[in-house]
Design a protein around this motif. Sequence first.
Motif, PDB file in Angstrom:
ATOM      1  N   GLN A   1      47.896  34.663  35.910  1.00  0.00           N
ATOM      2  CA  GLN A   1      46.433  34.576  35.943  1.00  0.00           C
ATOM      3  C   GLN A   1      45.913  34.299  34.532  1.00  0.00           C
ATOM      4  O   GLN A   1      46.271  34.997  33.577  1.00  0.00           O
TER       5      GLN A   1
ATOM      6  N   ASP B   1      46.251  49.304  30.147  1.00  0.00           N
ATOM      7  CA  ASP B   1      45.757  48.672  31.379  1.00  0.00           C
ATOM      8  C   ASP B   1      44.798  49.617  32.101  1.00  0.00           C
ATOM      9  O   ASP B   1      44.907  50.837  31.963  1.00  0.00           O
ATOM     10  N   ASP B   2      43.887  49.045  32.872  1.00  0.00           N
ATOM     11  CA  ASP B   2      42.926  49.832  33.670  1.00  0.00           C
ATOM     12  C   ASP B   2      42.227  50.847  32.776  1.00  0.00           C
ATOM     13  O   ASP B   2      41.979  51.988  33.186  1.00  0.00           O
TER      14      ASP B   2
ATOM     15  N   PRO C   1      51.666  43.773  45.724  1.00  0.00           N
ATOM     16  CA  PRO C   1      52.320  44.684  44.776  1.00  0.00           C
ATOM     17  C   PRO C   1      51.739  46.099  44.832  1.00  0.00           C
ATOM     18  O   PRO C   1      52.435  47.065  44.522  1.00  0.00           O
TER      19      PRO C   1
ATOM     20  N   GLU D   1      48.358  36.664  32.393  1.00  0.00           N
ATOM     21  CA  GLU D   1      49.060  37.864  32.844  1.00  0.00           C
ATOM     22  C   GLU D   1      50.017  37.491  33.970  1.00  0.00           C
ATOM     23  O   GLU D   1      49.626  36.833  34.929  1.00  0.00           O
TER      24      GLU D   1
ATOM     25  N   GLU E   1      34.171  38.247  38.400  1.00  0.00           N
ATOM     26  CA  GLU E   1      34.064  37.414  39.610  1.00  0.00           C
ATOM     27  C   GLU E   1      32.858  36.486  39.605  1.00  0.00           C
ATOM     28  O   GLU E   1      32.779  35.589  40.443  1.00  0.00           O
TER      29      GLU E   1
ATOM     30  N   VAL F   1      60.883  40.099  36.249  1.00  0.00           N
ATOM     31  CA  VAL F   1      59.530  39.600  35.959  1.00  0.00           C
ATOM     32  C   VAL F   1      59.409  39.247  34.467  1.00  0.00           C
ATOM     33  O   VAL F   1      58.917  38.175  34.105  1.00  0.00           O
TER      34      VAL F   1
ATOM     35  N   GLY G   1      39.688  37.062  35.588  1.00  0.00           N
ATOM     36  CA  GLY G   1      39.122  37.348  36.909  1.00  0.00           C
ATOM     37  C   GLY G   1      39.046  36.094  37.756  1.00  0.00           C
ATOM     38  O   GLY G   1      39.250  34.986  37.264  1.00  0.00           O
ATOM     39  N   TYR G   2      38.739  36.284  39.042  1.00  0.00           N
ATOM     40  CA  TYR G   2      38.717  35.161  39.976  1.00  0.00           C
ATOM     41  C   TYR G   2      37.713  34.099  39.555  1.00  0.00           C
ATOM     42  O   TYR G   2      37.878  32.921  39.876  1.00  0.00           O
TER      43      TYR G   2
ATOM     44  N   GLY H   1      38.759  41.512  36.124  1.00  0.00           N
ATOM     45  CA  GLY H   1      38.101  41.419  37.432  1.00  0.00           C
ATOM     46  C   GLY H   1      36.729  40.777  37.391  1.00  0.00           C
ATOM     47  O   GLY H   1      35.838  41.136  38.158  1.00  0.00           O
TER      48      GLY H   1
ATOM     49  N   LYS I   1      38.276  46.684  36.138  1.00  0.00           N
ATOM     50  CA  LYS I   1      37.337  45.969  37.000  1.00  0.00           C
ATOM     51  C   LYS I   1      36.186  46.847  37.499  1.00  0.00           C
ATOM     52  O   LYS I   1      35.062  46.373  37.658  1.00  0.00           O
TER      53      LYS I   1
ATOM     54  N   PRO J   1      45.576  34.181  40.225  1.00  0.00           N
ATOM     55  CA  PRO J   1      46.973  34.040  39.790  1.00  0.00           C
ATOM     56  C   PRO J   1      47.644  32.872  40.530  1.00  0.00           C
ATOM     57  O   PRO J   1      47.482  32.746  41.740  1.00  0.00           O
TER      58      PRO J   1
ATOM     59  N   VAL K   1      53.737  39.996  39.860  1.00  0.00           N
ATOM     60  CA  VAL K   1      54.852  39.746  40.763  1.00  0.00           C
ATOM     61  C   VAL K   1      54.352  39.549  42.200  1.00  0.00           C
ATOM     62  O   VAL K   1      53.332  40.121  42.599  1.00  0.00           O
ATOM     63  N   ARG K   2      55.060  38.696  42.950  1.00  0.00           N
ATOM     64  CA  ARG K   2      54.750  38.458  44.358  1.00  0.00           C
ATOM     65  C   ARG K   2      56.023  38.589  45.189  1.00  0.00           C
ATOM     66  O   ARG K   2      57.071  38.065  44.792  1.00  0.00           O
TER      67      ARG K   2
ATOM     68  N   ASN L   1      53.238  43.418  32.915  1.00  0.00           N
ATOM     69  CA  ASN L   1      53.050  44.825  33.298  1.00  0.00           C
ATOM     70  C   ASN L   1      54.386  45.553  33.277  1.00  0.00           C
ATOM     71  O   ASN L   1      55.388  45.049  33.785  1.00  0.00           O
TER      72      ASN L   1
HETATM   73  P1  C2E Z   1      46.737  45.100  37.482  1.00  0.00           P
HETATM   74  O1  C2E Z   1      47.801  45.088  36.460  1.00  0.00           O
HETATM   75  O2  C2E Z   1      45.470  45.808  37.150  1.00  0.00           O
HETATM   76  O3  C2E Z   1      46.473  43.567  37.810  1.00  0.00           O
HETATM   77  C1  C2E Z   1      45.212  43.029  38.147  1.00  0.00           C
HETATM   78  C2  C2E Z   1      45.080  42.877  39.639  1.00  0.00           C
HETATM   79  O4  C2E Z   1      43.746  42.474  39.958  1.00  0.00           O
HETATM   80  C3  C2E Z   1      45.987  41.805  40.239  1.00  0.00           C
HETATM   81  O5  C2E Z   1      46.296  42.204  41.577  1.00  0.00           O
HETATM   82  C4  C2E Z   1      45.053  40.587  40.264  1.00  0.00           C
HETATM   83  O6  C2E Z   1      45.439  39.602  41.188  1.00  0.00           O
HETATM   84  C5  C2E Z   1      43.766  41.247  40.652  1.00  0.00           C
HETATM   85  N1  C2E Z   1      42.590  40.510  40.209  1.00  0.00           N
HETATM   86  C6  C2E Z   1      42.451  39.715  39.130  1.00  0.00           C
HETATM   87  N2  C2E Z   1      41.193  39.227  39.035  1.00  0.00           N
HETATM   88  C7  C2E Z   1      40.522  39.740  40.088  1.00  0.00           C
HETATM   89  C8  C2E Z   1      39.164  39.592  40.546  1.00  0.00           C
HETATM   90  O7  C2E Z   1      38.327  38.902  39.956  1.00  0.00           O
HETATM   91  N3  C2E Z   1      38.839  40.287  41.687  1.00  0.00           N
HETATM   92  C9  C2E Z   1      39.733  41.060  42.356  1.00  0.00           C
HETATM   93  N4  C2E Z   1      39.322  41.691  43.462  1.00  0.00           N
HETATM   94  N5  C2E Z   1      41.015  41.207  41.948  1.00  0.00           N
HETATM   95  C10 C2E Z   1      41.401  40.556  40.827  1.00  0.00           C
HETATM   96  P2  C2E Z   1      47.796  42.153  42.129  1.00  0.00           P
HETATM   97  O8  C2E Z   1      48.508  40.935  41.610  1.00  0.00           O
HETATM   98  O9  C2E Z   1      47.707  42.346  43.596  1.00  0.00           O
HETATM   99  O10 C2E Z   1      48.490  43.404  41.450  1.00  0.00           O
HETATM  100  C11 C2E Z   1      48.079  44.714  41.743  1.00  0.00           C
HETATM  101  C12 C2E Z   1      48.725  45.704  40.805  1.00  0.00           C
HETATM  102  O11 C2E Z   1      50.147  45.758  41.014  1.00  0.00           O
HETATM  103  C13 C2E Z   1      48.558  45.344  39.321  1.00  0.00           C
HETATM  104  O12 C2E Z   1      47.279  45.740  38.866  1.00  0.00           O
HETATM  105  C14 C2E Z   1      49.701  46.141  38.719  1.00  0.00           C
HETATM  106  O13 C2E Z   1      49.317  47.485  38.570  1.00  0.00           O
HETATM  107  C15 C2E Z   1      50.758  46.027  39.792  1.00  0.00           C
HETATM  108  N6  C2E Z   1      51.690  44.930  39.430  1.00  0.00           N
HETATM  109  C16 C2E Z   1      51.611  43.605  39.672  1.00  0.00           C
HETATM  110  N7  C2E Z   1      52.667  42.928  39.154  1.00  0.00           N
HETATM  111  C17 C2E Z   1      53.441  43.872  38.539  1.00  0.00           C
HETATM  112  C18 C2E Z   1      54.690  43.822  37.807  1.00  0.00           C
HETATM  113  O14 C2E Z   1      55.300  42.760  37.586  1.00  0.00           O
HETATM  114  N8  C2E Z   1      55.178  45.008  37.340  1.00  0.00           N
HETATM  115  C19 C2E Z   1      54.517  46.195  37.545  1.00  0.00           C
HETATM  116  N9  C2E Z   1      55.053  47.327  37.053  1.00  0.00           N
HETATM  117  N10 C2E Z   1      53.347  46.284  38.225  1.00  0.00           N
HETATM  118  C20 C2E Z   1      52.826  45.133  38.705  1.00  0.00           C
END
Ligand code: C2E
Length: 280
Positions: free
Chosen positions: A44, A180-181, A73, A58, A240, A93, A258-259, A238, A204, A264, A61-62, A119
């Motif tokens: 992303q 993060d967060d 994830p 960033e 949007e 990753v 963000g979107y 985040g 976000k 991504p 993973v999918r 991450n």
């Molecule tokens: P995160 O690290 O806080 O990643 C941001 C998440 O927000 C991602 O979801 C991304 O797709 C989503 N996002 C980005 N922009 C926007 C937006 O504008 N609106 C909304 N609603 N969502 C947005 P994703 O890819 O589903 O990942 C969710 C969480 O899973 C991540 O939160 C992270 O905590 C974890 N994750 C993802 N990939 C990995 C990885 O390779 N390793 C680890 N340990 N955790 C991962």
Amino acid sequence: AAKASGSQLMVYTPELDERADATARLGADLRHSLDDGDFRVVYQPIVDLASGRIRACEALVRWHHPVRGLVSPADFVPVAEDNGLIVELGEFVMRTACWKFAGWRREYGPDALGYISVNVSARQLSEPGFPEVVAGILDECGLTPGELLVEVTETALFGGGLAVHAVETLHRAGVRIALDDFGTGHSSLGLLRTVPVDVLKVDKSFVDEITEGGGRAVIVDALIHVSKGLGLRAVAEGVETAEQAEYLRELGYEYAQGYFFGRPVPELDLGGAVPDDQRG
Ligand code: C2E
Ligand code: CA
Ligand code: CA
Ligand code: CA
């Protein structure tokens, strides 16, 4: 049915059993999918709010599950953390993302992208030898440590110990660290005094408040001051809408994600970064 477990009386219901079964199945599927190569990495964009240019990205993973299709994830990372497979998955990753970044840098030149963000979970950080694994991957890909940003959550560092030690070792080697967060944990500000941090990723949920009105954008405003005061970079997560992007820019945020700027994707289009007549 009830079962005594230590001093705690646990009540088992069929629903709980089913959930435990589903989690165990997911865990076993993770193992197979790691062997079969069902995981992909998407990227992303992270943009400079002033110019709109992509400056970093960033890695996320999918999982393309053979039966269920795409699994989030949010659903499987916690399972992989529990059964330890996050160590292997996380290394995949990290390696995939660093090779991808090195390829982009070759194609588009060293100035096209500043860094790649990956991450890393508590379990990975606590694994002995993790900083050496990271150093090995950077070496393989020919990246400098400063081109990697490791994103850790506050909760991953909450326990202190090995995880904090790993972050210190990585930071000393030149790898950059993001919280993060940011702002959603219990001791966000306290951590900044004890852990070396370069970047705050402002969650976000605080960005969402910008468009909710009623003067609720207080936290994004406070966090840019915290971050500037400490000499850190803030990245707003985040985003949007155009309204949010403009508001953050006016507050003094440099970078956002963000979107609104891009979802991504498997390949970033960095073509705009280099004039056509200079491309190889
Ligand atoms: P995160 O690290 O806080 O990643 C941001 C998440 O927000 C991602 O979801 C991304 O797709 C989503 N996002 C980005 N922009 C926007 C937006 O504008 N609106 C909304 N609603 N969502 C947005 P994703 O890819 O589903 O990942 C969710 C969480 O899973 C991540 O939160 C992270 O905590 C974890 N994750 C993802 N990939 C990995 C990885 O390779 N390793 C680890 N340990 N955790 C991962
Ligand atoms: Ca992240
Ligand atoms: Ca985040
Ligand atoms: Ca998150």
